[in-house]
Design a protein around this motif. Structure first.
Motif, PDB file in Angstrom:
ATOM      1  N   ASP A  89       0.934  -1.196   0.124  1.00  0.00           N
ATOM      2  CA  ASP A  89      -0.269   0.041  -0.060  1.00  0.00           C
ATOM      3  C   ASP A  89       0.997   1.130   0.214  1.00  0.00           C
ATOM      4  O   ASP A  89       2.121   1.092   0.715  1.00  0.00           O
ATOM      5  N   ARG A  90       0.424   2.200  -0.500  1.00  0.00           N
ATOM      6  CA  ARG A  90       1.428   3.264  -0.784  1.00  0.00           C
ATOM      7  C   ARG A  90       1.197   4.346   0.479  1.00  0.00           C
ATOM      8  O   ARG A  90       1.972   5.257   0.481  1.00  0.00           O
ATOM      9  N   SER A  91       0.326   4.179   1.296  1.00  0.00           N
ATOM     10  CA  SER A  91      -0.171   4.885   2.378  1.00  0.00           C
ATOM     11  C   SER A  91       0.687   4.699   3.553  1.00  0.00           C
ATOM     12  O   SER A  91       0.839   3.495   3.825  1.00  0.00           O
ATOM     13  N   PRO A  92       1.716   5.616   3.757  1.00  0.00           N
ATOM     14  CA  PRO A  92       2.311   5.190   5.120  1.00  0.00           C
ATOM     15  C   PRO A  92       1.777   4.862   6.329  1.00  0.00           C
ATOM     16  O   PRO A  92       2.192   4.311   7.428  1.00  0.00           O
ATOM     17  N   TRP A  93       0.389   5.033   6.332  1.00  0.00           N
ATOM     18  CA  TRP A  93      -0.256   4.954   7.706  1.00  0.00           C
ATOM     19  C   TRP A  93      -0.732   3.213   7.696  1.00  0.00           C
ATOM     20  O   TRP A  93      -1.300   3.180   8.438  1.00  0.00           O
ATOM     21  N   GLU A  95       0.568   0.471   6.944  1.00  0.00           N
ATOM     22  CA  GLU A  95       1.188  -0.467   7.680  1.00  0.00           C
ATOM     23  C   GLU A  95       1.100  -0.514   8.961  1.00  0.00           C
ATOM     24  O   GLU A  95       0.974  -1.349   9.786  1.00  0.00           O
ATOM     25  N   TRP A 107       5.489  -6.077   4.935  1.00  0.00           N
ATOM     26  CA  TRP A 107       4.720  -4.965   4.403  1.00  0.00           C
ATOM     27  C   TRP A 107       5.627  -4.472   3.292  1.00  0.00           C
ATOM     28  O   TRP A 107       6.934  -4.131   3.572  1.00  0.00           O
ATOM     29  N   THR A 109       5.678  -0.544   1.673  1.00  0.00           N
ATOM     30  CA  THR A 109       4.979   0.819   1.577  1.00  0.00           C
ATOM     31  C   THR A 109       5.427   1.638  -0.032  1.00  0.00           C
ATOM     32  O   THR A 109       6.749   1.960   0.137  1.00  0.00           O
ATOM     33  N   SER A 110       4.752   1.367  -0.942  1.00  0.00           N
ATOM     34  CA  SER A 110       5.348   2.012  -2.288  1.00  0.00           C
ATOM     35  C   SER A 110       4.139   1.977  -3.268  1.00  0.00           C
ATOM     36  O   SER A 110       3.055   1.557  -2.877  1.00  0.00           O
TER      37      SER A 110
END
Length: 231
Positions: A89-93, A95, A107, A109-110
Motif C-alpha cells: 500500500d502506498r499510504s504510510p499509515w 502499515e 509490508w 510501502t510503495s
C-alpha cells in the motif's frame, strides 16, 4: 450508470494518520457486514483444491488496514497451509494500522508500479482496490498482476449500479461511520465496474481473465500468473 471518477478522500495523501486509521476501522466493519472477503477465500479454496500446495506466498495490493490479509491468515490456519503474506500500500499509515491490528504479514510501502519487476509471489490479490484506478492505469495493472503472480491473480471489486450506491450511501450514514467513509463509499460504487467493463479491459490489456458475479453486487476477476522467472 456511467463510471464516474470523482476523487476519494482516502486517496489524498494529506489525510492525518488519525483520520485514516479511523476510516480504515469503519471500512473493516463494512467489509464484515457485506462479506467482502468471501470471494477471496473461495478463490483460495479453489487454488488449494486444484493445485494442493503445502505453502503459498501471497501479495495483497492496496492492502489498506490488512483485514483481507488477516482473513487469509485465518483461512491458512484452518486449511493447514503455510503462508508467506505480504501487503502493499502506498499510504504510510496503512502499515502502522495493519500491524497494530496484528496482521501477520510483511509490508511494502510503495506505489505498486515501483515494485521490483523481479519480485514474484504464488498469488497476487487485490480486494476492493481496482476502482481507485482509471482505465489507463488498469490497462497497466492487469499485465502487472500476471507478471508478479506465479500461479494465479485475483481482483474483487464493486459492481456499479444504483442499488448498491443507495445502500452504501444510506448504510454508512445510518451506522454513523467516519466522514471519509460516508463520502468515499458511494463514490467507490460509482467508480466500480460492470461485466462489460471487465471484458473490455481484459481484452485491451491482452490478459486471460475469468469474470464471475459475486453477491452482493461484486465482481471476481482472476487469471493465470506468468510463472516463475527462468533460472
Amino acid at each position: 450508470m456511467p463510471r464516474r471518477l470523482a476523487p476519494e478522500i482516502m486517496d489524498d495523501p494529506g489525510q492525518s494518520e488519525a483520520d485514516f486509521s479511523a476510516a480504515l476501522h469503519d471500512l473493516e466493519r463494512l467489509n464484515r457486514l457485506t462479506f467482502a472477503h468471501a470471494p477471496l477465500l473461495r478463490f483460495l479454496d479453489r487454488v488449494l483444491r486444484e493445485e494442493r500446495p503445502a505453502r503459498l506466498s501471497l501479495l495483497d495490493v492496496g492492502a489498506g488496514g490488512g483485514d483481507a490479509l488477516r482473513a487469509v491468515a485465518a483461512w491458512g490456519s484452518r486449511r493447514g497451509v503455510a503462508l508467506d503474506l505480504w501487503g502493499l500500500d502506498r499510504s504510510p499509515w496503512a502499515e502502522r494500522h495493519a500491524l497494530a491490528r496484528g496482521t501477520p504479514a510483511r509490508w511494502i510501502t510503495s506505489d505498486l508500479f515501483d515494485l521490483d519487476p523481479a519480485r514474484r509471489f504464488d498469488l497476487v490479490t487485490c480486494s476492493l482496490f481496482a476502482h481507485h484506478l482509471d482505465d489507463a492505469t488498469l490497462l497497466r495493472f492487469l499485465p502487472w498482476l500476471r507478471r508478479h503472480a506465479m500461479r494465479r491473480w485475483l481482483i474483487t471489486d464493486l459492481h456499479r449500479h444504483p442499488i448498491p450506491w443507495a445502500a452504501v450511501w444510506a448504510g454508512t450514514r445510518a451506522m454513523r461511520m467516519h466522514p471519509m467513509v460516508t463520502h468515499d463509499g458511494p463514490v467507490s460504487v460509482a467508480r466500480g465496474f460492470t461485466r462489460a467493463d471487465w471484458v473490455r479491459l481484459a481484452s485491451e490489456a491482452g490478459v486471460q481473465a475469468e469474470i464471475r458475479w459475486v453477491l452482493p453486487f461484486r465482481w471476481s476477476v482472476s487469471g493465470p500468473g506468468g510463472g516463475a522467472l527462468p533460472p
